[in-house]
Design a protein around this motif. Structure first.
Motif, PDB file in Angstrom:
ATOM      1  N   UNK A  73       0.726  -0.966  -0.020  1.00 40.62           N
ATOM      2  CA  UNK A  73      -0.382   0.117   0.132  1.00 40.62           C
ATOM      3  C   UNK A  73       1.134   1.252   0.196  1.00 40.62           C
ATOM      4  N   UNK A  74       1.058   2.051  -0.807  1.00 39.78           N
ATOM      5  CA  UNK A  74       1.516   3.201  -0.869  1.00 39.78           C
ATOM      6  C   UNK A  74       1.420   4.732  -0.874  1.00 39.78           C
ATOM      7  N   UNK A  75      -0.155   4.302  -0.630  1.00 48.43           N
ATOM      8  CA  UNK A  75      -0.954   5.580   0.163  1.00 48.43           C
ATOM      9  C   UNK A  75      -1.614   6.826  -1.390  1.00 48.43           C
ATOM     10  N   UNK A  76      -1.660   5.955  -2.187  1.00 46.89           N
ATOM     11  CA  UNK A  76      -2.842   6.420  -3.269  1.00 46.89           C
ATOM     12  C   UNK A  76      -4.282   5.565  -3.554  1.00 46.89           C
ATOM     13  N   UNK A  77      -5.027   6.224  -2.270  1.00 48.48           N
ATOM     14  CA  UNK A  77      -6.054   6.003  -2.725  1.00 48.48           C
ATOM     15  C   UNK A  77      -6.695   5.933  -4.436  1.00 48.48           C
ATOM     16  N   UNK A  78      -6.946   6.998  -4.774  1.00 42.94           N
ATOM     17  CA  UNK A  78      -7.296   8.089  -5.898  1.00 42.94           C
ATOM     18  C   UNK A  78      -6.842   5.781  -6.677  1.00 42.94           C
ATOM     19  N   UNK A  79      -5.682   5.452  -6.965  1.00 46.24           N
ATOM     20  CA  UNK A  79      -5.522   4.952  -7.982  1.00 46.24           C
ATOM     21  C   UNK A  79      -6.548   3.449  -7.486  1.00 46.24           C
ATOM     22  N   UNK A  80      -5.978   3.223  -5.844  1.00 40.54           N
ATOM     23  CA  UNK A  80      -6.057   1.599  -5.070  1.00 40.54           C
ATOM     24  C   UNK A  80      -8.047   1.623  -5.702  1.00 40.54           C
ATOM     25  N   UNK A  81      -8.284   2.514  -4.848  1.00 43.51           N
ATOM     26  CA  UNK A  81     -10.009   2.935  -4.113  1.00 43.51           C
ATOM     27  C   UNK A  81     -10.670   1.923  -5.963  1.00 43.51           C
ATOM     28  N   UNK A  82     -10.558   1.949  -7.422  1.00 43.59           N
ATOM     29  CA  UNK A  82     -11.088   1.135  -8.763  1.00 43.59           C
ATOM     30  C   UNK A  82     -10.998  -0.123  -8.604  1.00 43.59           C
ATOM     31  N   UNK A  83      -9.378  -0.506  -8.131  1.00 45.74           N
ATOM     32  CA  UNK A  83      -8.839  -1.755  -8.347  1.00 45.74           C
ATOM     33  C   UNK A  83      -9.694  -2.718  -7.149  1.00 45.74           C
ATOM     34  N   UNK A  84      -9.537  -2.607  -5.604  1.00 49.51           N
ATOM     35  CA  UNK A  84     -10.037  -2.284  -4.989  1.00 49.51           C
ATOM     36  C   UNK A  84     -11.700  -2.529  -4.899  1.00 49.51           C
ATOM     37  N   UNK A  85     -12.218  -1.732  -5.595  1.00 43.46           N
ATOM     38  CA  UNK A  85     -13.812  -1.857  -5.942  1.00 43.46           C
ATOM     39  C   UNK A  85     -13.749  -3.398  -6.945  1.00 43.46           C
ATOM     40  N   UNK A  86     -13.550  -3.628  -7.908  1.00 43.31           N
ATOM     41  CA  UNK A  86     -13.317  -4.678  -8.484  1.00 43.31           C
ATOM     42  C   UNK A  86     -13.257  -5.678  -8.236  1.00 43.31           C
ATOM     43  N   UNK A  87     -12.162  -5.853  -7.730  1.00 48.11           N
ATOM     44  CA  UNK A  87     -11.500  -7.078  -6.895  1.00 48.11           C
ATOM     45  C   UNK A  87     -12.855  -7.397  -5.537  1.00 48.11           C
ATOM     46  N   UNK A  88     -13.576  -6.570  -5.513  1.00 49.89           N
ATOM     47  CA  UNK A  88     -14.730  -6.948  -4.455  1.00 49.89           C
ATOM     48  C   UNK A  88     -16.164  -7.591  -5.341  1.00 49.89           C
ATOM     49  N   UNK A  89     -16.385  -7.041  -6.285  1.00 52.57           N
ATOM     50  CA  UNK A  89     -17.100  -7.327  -7.089  1.00 52.57           C
ATOM     51  C   UNK A  89     -17.469  -9.004  -7.583  1.00 52.57           C
ATOM     52  N   UNK A  90     -16.200  -8.963  -8.070  1.00 56.22           N
ATOM     53  CA  UNK A  90     -15.836 -10.080  -8.363  1.00 56.22           C
ATOM     54  C   UNK A  90     -15.845 -11.175  -7.402  1.00 56.22           C
ATOM     55  N   UNK A  91     -15.513 -11.569  -6.220  1.00 54.15           N
ATOM     56  CA  UNK A  91     -15.543 -11.764  -4.651  1.00 54.15           C
ATOM     57  C   UNK A  91     -17.179 -12.598  -4.698  1.00 54.15           C
ATOM     58  N   UNK A  92     -17.915 -11.310  -4.491  1.00 54.98           N
ATOM     59  CA  UNK A  92     -19.323 -11.288  -4.557  1.00 54.98           C
ATOM     60  C   UNK A  92     -19.607 -12.407  -5.401  1.00 54.98           C
TER      61      UNK A  92
END
Length: 244
Positions: A73-92
């Motif tokens: 986690x490099x601290x770049x929330x704007x970069x990570x947020x859509x990537x984590x959202x996509x992963x959560x959607x796929x898992x759900x």
């Protein structure tokens, strides 16, 4: 942090502890496969390995665990947020069940924002030492963000604006007045409808290792599952439908 790691090692080595390595291995062998998923999101500067104790705790509570899939986690929330959202959607969507998010520090902030934007895919959020006010301004890494050219005033304003859309899933916020990295006042959420604050005495870097904190996380995971199970409607029977 050193003391909390020592407590964790002692707890794992004691045959009288629930975290005893032999007892955990036996329970894991007998545990049926679960569709419940917990995603673990590391704090600033941390990676998946920093969450290995939290991973054990979630697995012992009956969850299938996955890391956030983004490395450190490099601290770049704007970069990570859509990537984590996509992963959560796929898992759900693959499991047919909403995902529980467990985040340490900045990882908890990212987890909260994922839940804010896509509550249909998130069961609950558990955060440890997570600032919910001001972003990095009220943390020990504020100077780092300033040196990187970030406008802390703008970050704080952007965060405040997002609270116009409250988080609609349960949030459990573990925090400490002895944190030492994040101002404890910045961890208090005054806006989320379903929020529970849990104060512990650990310092920030010990939150992910302390046996007492892990017991709290385990309880929160198990209580959440019991609530979901009790809320599931019973299948219709001939008696309930009035059919012969």
């Amino acid at each position: 942090m050193g003391l909390d790691i020592m407590h964790y090692v002692a707890d794992s080595a004691s045959p009288f502890s629930d975290r005893f390595i032999g007892r955990r291995a036996y329970k894991a062998f007998r545990r049926p496969a679960s569709k419940r998923t917990a995603m673990l999101v590391p704090g600033f500067g941390g990676g998946p390995r920093s969450l290995f104790v939290l991973r054990q705790t979630a697995e012992d509570a009956g969850y299938r665990t996955v890391d956030w899939g983004q490395g450190f986690n490099t601290g770049d929330v704007r970069h990570f947020l859509p990537l984590v959202q996509r992963r959560v959607r796929e898992l759900a969507e693959s499991s047919g069940e909403p995902v529980t998010l467990i985040g340490w520090s900045l990882g908890g902030y990212i987890s909260r924002e994922v839940a804010r934007d896509m509550p249909q895919h998130v069961r609950q959020v558990i955060t440890l030492g997570t600032p919910v006010i001001g972003g990095p301004r009220y943390t020990i890494v504020a100077k780092f963000y300033e040196r990187q050219g970030h406008d802390l005033d703008q970050i704080e304003a952007d965060i405040k604006a997002r609270y116009d859309n409250p988080i609609q899933v349960p949030v459990k916020a573990i925090y400490s007045r002895r944190d030492g990295v994040v101002s404890w006042e910045a961890c208090i959420d005054h806006w989320t409808p379903d929020i529970e604050h849990i104060e512990v005495p650990q310092a920030h870097l010990g939150l992910g290792f302390s046996p007492s904190v892990q017991r709290i996380v385990s309880r929160l995971l198990k209580v959440s599952e019991m609530e979901v199970t009790s809320a599931t409607p019973a299948p219709l029977t001939a008696m309930s439908t009035g059919e012969p």
